[in-house]
Write a protein that holds these residues in place. Structure first.
Motif, mmCIF file in Angstrom:
data_model
loop_
_atom_site.group_PDB
_atom_site.id
_atom_site.type_symbol
_atom_site.label_atom_id
_atom_site.label_comp_id
_atom_site.label_asym_id
_atom_site.label_seq_id
_atom_site.Cartn_x
_atom_site.Cartn_y
_atom_site.Cartn_z
ATOM 1 N N PHE A 1 0.851 -1.185 0.000
ATOM 2 C CA PHE A 1 0.000 0.000 0.000
ATOM 3 C C PHE A 1 0.890 1.239 0.000
ATOM 4 O O PHE A 1 1.742 1.403 0.879
ATOM 5 N N ILE A 2 0.694 2.098 -1.013
ATOM 6 C CA ILE A 2 1.470 3.324 -1.125
ATOM 7 C C ILE A 2 0.631 4.482 -0.605
ATOM 8 O O ILE A 2 -0.448 4.773 -1.130
ATOM 9 N N GLU A 3 1.119 5.133 0.428
ATOM 10 C CA GLU A 3 0.444 6.319 0.945
ATOM 11 C C GLU A 3 0.926 7.521 0.156
ATOM 12 O O GLU A 3 2.122 7.819 0.118
ATOM 13 N N GLY A 4 -0.013 8.194 -0.511
ATOM 14 C CA GLY A 4 0.409 9.333 -1.310
ATOM 15 C C GLY A 4 -0.658 9.828 -2.258
ATOM 16 O O GLY A 4 -1.854 9.621 -2.044
ATOM 17 N N SER A 5 -0.227 10.455 -3.334
ATOM 18 C CA SER A 5 -1.115 11.141 -4.270
ATOM 19 C C SER A 5 -1.396 10.257 -5.482
ATOM 20 O O SER A 5 -0.487 9.641 -6.039
ATOM 21 N N GLU A 6 -2.662 10.228 -5.893
ATOM 22 C CA GLU A 6 -3.073 9.483 -7.081
ATOM 23 C C GLU A 6 -3.064 10.420 -8.280
ATOM 24 O O GLU A 6 -3.607 11.525 -8.220
ATOM 25 N N ILE A 7 -2.444 9.968 -9.356
ATOM 26 C CA ILE A 7 -2.253 10.799 -10.542
ATOM 27 C C ILE A 7 -2.655 10.006 -11.779
ATOM 28 O O ILE A 7 -2.367 8.820 -11.878
ATOM 29 N N SER A 8 -3.310 10.683 -12.706
ATOM 30 C CA SER A 8 -3.673 10.064 -13.982
ATOM 31 C C SER A 8 -3.138 10.926 -15.118
ATOM 32 O O SER A 8 -3.044 12.151 -14.984
ATOM 33 N N ILE A 9 -2.770 10.294 -16.207
ATOM 34 C CA ILE A 9 -2.260 11.031 -17.369
ATOM 35 C C ILE A 9 -2.644 10.300 -18.644
ATOM 36 O O ILE A 9 -2.649 9.070 -18.694
ATOM 37 N N GLU A 10 -2.994 11.075 -19.663
ATOM 38 C CA GLU A 10 -3.282 10.522 -20.988
ATOM 39 C C GLU A 10 -2.069 10.718 -21.897
ATOM 40 O O GLU A 10 -1.452 11.790 -21.904
ATOM 41 N N VAL A 11 -1.773 9.677 -22.678
ATOM 42 C CA VAL A 11 -0.768 9.772 -23.737
ATOM 43 C C VAL A 11 -1.445 9.397 -25.048
ATOM 44 O O VAL A 11 -2.152 8.380 -25.118
ATOM 45 N N LEU A 12 -1.255 10.202 -26.072
ATOM 46 C CA LEU A 12 -1.785 9.915 -27.399
ATOM 47 C C LEU A 12 -0.669 9.365 -28.260
ATOM 48 O O LEU A 12 0.451 9.894 -28.259
ATOM 49 N N GLY A 13 -0.958 8.283 -28.993
ATOM 50 C CA GLY A 13 0.063 7.676 -29.830
ATOM 51 C C GLY A 13 -0.457 7.324 -31.201
ATOM 52 O O GLY A 13 -1.580 6.828 -31.339
ATOM 53 N N PHE A 14 0.358 7.592 -32.224
ATOM 54 C CA PHE A 14 -0.030 7.225 -33.583
ATOM 55 C C PHE A 14 1.205 7.224 -34.467
ATOM 56 O O PHE A 14 1.987 8.189 -34.483
ATOM 57 N N ASN A 15 1.370 6.119 -35.204
ATOM 58 C CA ASN A 15 2.481 5.992 -36.165
ATOM 59 C C ASN A 15 3.833 6.324 -35.540
ATOM 60 O O ASN A 15 4.682 6.975 -36.153
ATOM 61 N N GLY A 16 4.027 5.874 -34.296
ATOM 62 C CA GLY A 16 5.323 6.041 -33.655
ATOM 63 C C GLY A 16 5.546 7.374 -32.981
ATOM 64 O O GLY A 16 6.619 7.610 -32.417
ATOM 65 N N GLU A 17 4.548 8.274 -33.034
ATOM 66 C CA GLU A 17 4.640 9.555 -32.336
ATOM 67 C C GLU A 17 3.781 9.499 -31.070
ATOM 68 O O GLU A 17 2.654 8.991 -31.109
ATOM 69 N N PHE A 18 4.286 10.043 -29.969
ATOM 70 C CA PHE A 18 3.569 9.985 -28.696
ATOM 71 C C PHE A 18 3.590 11.352 -28.025
ATOM 72 O O PHE A 18 4.643 12.013 -27.972
ATOM 73 N N ALA A 19 2.425 11.765 -27.526
ATOM 74 C CA ALA A 19 2.296 13.055 -26.852
ATOM 75 C C ALA A 19 1.699 12.822 -25.471
ATOM 76 O O ALA A 19 0.558 12.346 -25.347
ATOM 77 N N ASN B 1 -10.914 7.119 -21.250
ATOM 78 C CA ASN B 1 -10.904 6.974 -19.797
ATOM 79 C C ASN B 1 -11.694 8.071 -19.112
ATOM 80 O O ASN B 1 -12.121 9.059 -19.727
ATOM 81 N N GLY B 2 -11.859 7.913 -17.800
ATOM 82 C CA GLY B 2 -12.718 8.792 -17.032
ATOM 83 C C GLY B 2 -12.174 10.174 -16.773
ATOM 84 O O GLY B 2 -12.927 11.062 -16.365
ATOM 85 N N THR B 3 -10.884 10.401 -16.980
ATOM 86 C CA THR B 3 -10.326 11.737 -16.731
ATOM 87 C C THR B 3 -10.211 12.573 -18.001
ATOM 88 O O THR B 3 -9.624 13.647 -17.977
ATOM 89 N N ARG B 4 -10.786 12.099 -19.102
ATOM 90 C CA ARG B 4 -10.581 12.795 -20.370
ATOM 91 C C ARG B 4 -11.204 14.196 -20.368
ATOM 92 O O ARG B 4 -10.676 15.114 -21.008
ATOM 93 N N TYR B 5 -12.335 14.394 -19.682
ATOM 94 C CA TYR B 5 -12.932 15.731 -19.636
ATOM 95 C C TYR B 5 -12.014 16.700 -18.899
ATOM 96 O O TYR B 5 -11.840 17.850 -19.309
ATOM 97 N N LEU B 6 -11.433 16.231 -17.817
ATOM 98 C CA LEU B 6 -10.552 17.083 -17.024
ATOM 99 C C LEU B 6 -9.275 17.415 -17.791
ATOM 100 O O LEU B 6 -8.770 18.544 -17.730
ATOM 101 N N THR B 7 -8.751 16.443 -18.524
ATOM 102 C CA THR B 7 -7.579 16.704 -19.356
ATOM 103 C C THR B 7 -7.895 17.752 -20.417
ATOM 104 O O THR B 7 -7.128 18.696 -20.634
ATOM 105 N N THR B 8 -9.045 17.614 -21.076
ATOM 106 C CA THR B 8 -9.446 18.581 -22.094
ATOM 107 C C THR B 8 -9.614 19.966 -21.490
ATOM 108 O O THR B 8 -9.163 20.969 -22.061
ATOM 109 N N ALA B 9 -10.268 20.030 -20.318
ATOM 110 C CA ALA B 9 -10.473 21.315 -19.659
ATOM 111 C C ALA B 9 -9.141 21.967 -19.305
ATOM 112 O O ALA B 9 -8.988 23.185 -19.405
ATOM 113 N N THR B 10 -8.174 21.169 -18.900
ATOM 114 C CA THR B 10 -6.888 21.691 -18.438
ATOM 115 C C THR B 10 -6.015 22.185 -19.576
ATOM 116 O O THR B 10 -5.384 23.244 -19.474
#
Length: 364
Positions: A176-194, A270-279
């Motif tokens: 069990f890790i006590e700490g902060s939960e973080i989510s991140i989206e990565v977009l990938g296509f044809n070998g490019e990743f953002a 995923n469920g955080t996509r709205y927040l990522t878009t807003a940010t």
């Protein structure tokens, strides 16, 4: 340009964007009573599985296929269909390949993958009985497959571990890790990743509070944590998976140990996509469309990047001010309401923390 979309549940998120691009939309769905069937240009009700969508794609002579599937079980069938359709018919399928799905849909394989590429993950062991436990309590017990917190238990005592084994014969057991939960989206296509900006999902709890019941914020601001490290690590994971589409990754950051831990990867919307878009102004589902029509690139992502403060709040049933049309677009709104009735959430953004607080007060 004609695109085939598989699955209607998420289609209202991008219908406005598809229309803005003058794309002819064809959609397949296995449930004739599903939502959003009135939005695409054509709808075909097909049996479950990927044979029906494949046949519709060939019959309609579409230019690309965009699966809009937000649950794990169908992803491997999508991956096999992708490899067949791209190889035999030359139709791009904007989804993860078989290798990526196999590595990410099983939490044990994901752990082994992290270790193979040198990404830190919490200590773990595979338990076949409570007597085999060697990690210090508390521990997190999981099944190899499953999503959305299903079959996950934070066990504080050996008795709680024993209780878990009354239902399951085996468990992936993590420290069990006590700490902060973080989510991140990565977009990938044809070998490019953002890698897009990380999202803060709250602190871990021994009660195992479900993410849907937490207030989330963007960008991630955690004392001691460098967001560049999160993005770099997420990029490394995605590049080693070497596939297309959306990668959503969960991390934990322990301030006590000053350590970032990789938890899991999902190869789907995923469920955080709205927040990522807003940010940051980048909508991952719209980027799937851009991949399909040849308009995705790292340069285009860079040009779209914006910087906002945002938050996502569970409110049950929204009764505040109406959003503008298109209702799911942050291009015309500073807040979006999403989720089924009774479980709705509001995602809002502003240019400062103070402005965001005032907006939230107005909305809820």
């Amino acid at each position: 340009m004609k695109l085939l979309f598989i699955g209607s549940r998420l289609y209202d998120d991008i219908d406005w964007y598809v229309k803005s691009k003058n794309i002819e939309s064809v959609l397949t769905e296995s449930n004739e009573e599903a939502i959003n069937l009135d939005l695409p240009d054509q709808v075909f009700i097909v049996p479950r599985g990927m044979d029906g969508p494949k046949q519709v794609a060939l019959m309609q002579n579409v230019d690309a296929i965009v699966p809009l599937i937000g649950i794990d079980p169908p992803l491997i069938d999508v991956a096999y269909m992708k490899e067949e359709v791209e190889e035999e018919y030359g139709i791009p399928v904007i989804a993860a390949n078989v290798r990526a799905v196999e590595l990410t849909s099983d939490k044990i394989k994901t752990k082994e993958f992290y270790e193979s590429i040198g990404v830190v993950t919490p200590n773990y062991q595979i338990l076949n009985s409570p007597d085999e436990l060697t990690l210090d309590l508390p521990v997190v017990l999981k099944q190899g497959k499953g999503q959305g917190g299903k079959d996950i238990k934070v066990a504080k005592t050996i008795e709680e571990v024993q209780e878990y084994f009354k239902e399951f014969d085996q468990a992936l057991c993590e420290e069990f890790i006590e700490g902060s939960e973080i989510s991140i989206e990565v977009l990938g296509f044809n070998g490019e990743f953002a890698a897009l900006p990380p999202i803060y999902k709250g602190e871990t709890t021994l009660e195992g509070v479900h993410p849907l019941n937490k207030v989330k914020t963007g960008p991630c601001i955690v004392e001691g944590l460098d967001n560049n490290l999160v993005q770099h690590t997420a990029y490394k994971v995605a590049k080693n998976l070497g596939s297309d589409g959306i990668f959503e990754m969960d991390f934990m950051y322990s301030s006590k140990k000053d350590q970032l831990y990789a938890i899991e990867v999902n190869t789907r919307p995923n469920g955080t996509r709205y927040l990522t878009t807003a940010t940051c102004g980048v909508n991952s589902l719209c980027e799937l469309v851009n991949m399909a029509i040849g308009e995705f690139s790292l340069a285009n992502i860079s040009d779209k990047l914006e910087y906002h403060y945002s938050t996502e709040i569970p409110i049950g049933n929204y009764e505040g001010p109406a959003v503008k049309e298109p209702a799911k677009s942050f291009e015309v709104n500073d807040f979006v309401v999403h989720g089924p009735v009774g479980y709705q959430r509001v995602t809002a953004r502003a240019n400062s923390k103070e402005e965001l607080e005032k907006l939230v007060e107005k909305l809820i």
